[in-house]
Motif scaffolding. Structure first.
Motif, PDB file in Angstrom:
ATOM      1  N   ARG A  82      -0.171  -7.152   1.236  1.00  0.00           N
ATOM      2  CA  ARG A  82       0.792  -6.356   1.189  1.00  0.00           C
ATOM      3  C   ARG A  82       0.483  -5.318   2.458  1.00  0.00           C
ATOM      4  O   ARG A  82       1.375  -4.873   3.074  1.00  0.00           O
ATOM      5  CB  ARG A  82       0.700  -5.580  -0.303  1.00  0.00           C
ATOM      6  N   LEU A  83      -0.811  -4.897   2.647  1.00  0.00           N
ATOM      7  CA  LEU A  83      -1.201  -3.954   3.583  1.00  0.00           C
ATOM      8  C   LEU A  83      -0.878  -4.406   5.054  1.00  0.00           C
ATOM      9  O   LEU A  83      -0.258  -3.997   5.816  1.00  0.00           O
ATOM     10  CB  LEU A  83      -2.731  -3.622   3.657  1.00  0.00           C
ATOM     11  N   SER A 104       2.900  -4.131   5.972  1.00  0.00           N
ATOM     12  CA  SER A 104       3.121  -2.805   6.436  1.00  0.00           C
ATOM     13  C   SER A 104       3.159  -2.598   7.640  1.00  0.00           C
ATOM     14  O   SER A 104       3.640  -1.543   8.142  1.00  0.00           O
ATOM     15  CB  SER A 104       2.342  -1.772   5.581  1.00  0.00           C
ATOM     16  N   LYS A 147      -5.763   3.667   6.283  1.00  0.00           N
ATOM     17  CA  LYS A 147      -5.123   3.379   5.176  1.00  0.00           C
ATOM     18  C   LYS A 147      -6.124   2.760   4.002  1.00  0.00           C
ATOM     19  O   LYS A 147      -6.029   2.617   2.928  1.00  0.00           O
ATOM     20  CB  LYS A 147      -3.912   2.375   5.086  1.00  0.00           C
TER      21      LYS A 147
END
Length: 206
Positions: free
Chosen positions: A73-74, A77, A131
């Motif tokens: 998911r990261l 992004s 992040k």
């Protein structure tokens, strides 16, 4: 939405696995890391699923661990990083190795993935460095005296650092020990969560 599949491996391909769940077979796209972990036909398997729904298709991405799914998911992004590139990266770097590459700004390690060049590696580092925390290589490290998990004040830098490590897939006790080491090295300074992780990382990989 499908969140997890529990069943039997029916067959595997270069980057796919067919999972038989009570007679219904689900085709999932997987990294090489996941395919190595789930075994071959006839083996029981549990996959954490990321479901993609488009106008013309429904696609399932399967991961052997929750940590790998979170990294997927990261990676998505990041600008211009698609599912194919994300799976390629996770095929050559497990979650811990990817976290270390980002922590040490090692774009070359990320660029070893098929179809991922140095510029993309640098972009991933640039966009994800704030992040996600640096990963800790815990293997082979003995516990050290320090604060127990329950003694760490809630909403403190220590608690945030421990929580971040746990979210990356580490045991809470391991995360607490690593943060304790970082606090001890900081001495009288008051470190932030990111500094705690980075100091711990330097100690653990030395």
């Amino acid at each position: 939405m499908i969140g997890k599949l529990k069943g039997i491996v029916d067959e595997t391909g270069l980057d796919t696995a067919l999972i038989d769940v009570n007679g219904v077979c689900y085709l999932t796209s997987c990294s090489a890391t996941t395919l190595r972990q789930i075994g071959g036909p006839g083996d029981a398997a549990v996959l954490h699923i990321e479901t993609y729904v488009r106008e013309d298709q429904l696609r399932l991405f399967g991961f052997a661990t929750e940590a790998e799914r979170e990294w997927f998911r990261l990676l998505l992004s990041v600008q211009r990083v698609g599912a194919k590139a994300a799976l390629a990266i996770l095929s050559v770097l497990d979650p811990q190795s990817l976290a270390r590459a980002i922590a040490f700004k090692d774009a070359k390690a990320i660029a070893t993935a098929q179809g991922v060049g140095p510029k993309v590696g640098e972009r991933i580092i640039s966009e994800l460095k704030d992040k996600v925390p640096a990963s800790l290589a815990m293997a082979g490290k003995e516990p050290v005296p320090g604060k127990e998990v329950g003694e760490v004040p809630a909403h403190s830098a220590e608690a945030d650092a421990i929580s971040a490590l746990v979210n990356l897939g580490y045991a809470q006790a391991q995360a607490a020990q690593a943060v304790s080491r970082a606090v001890a090295k900081a001495g009288d300074d008051v470190p932030g969560a990111e500094q705690l992780i980075r100091v711990g990382l330097k100690e653990l990989v030395s």
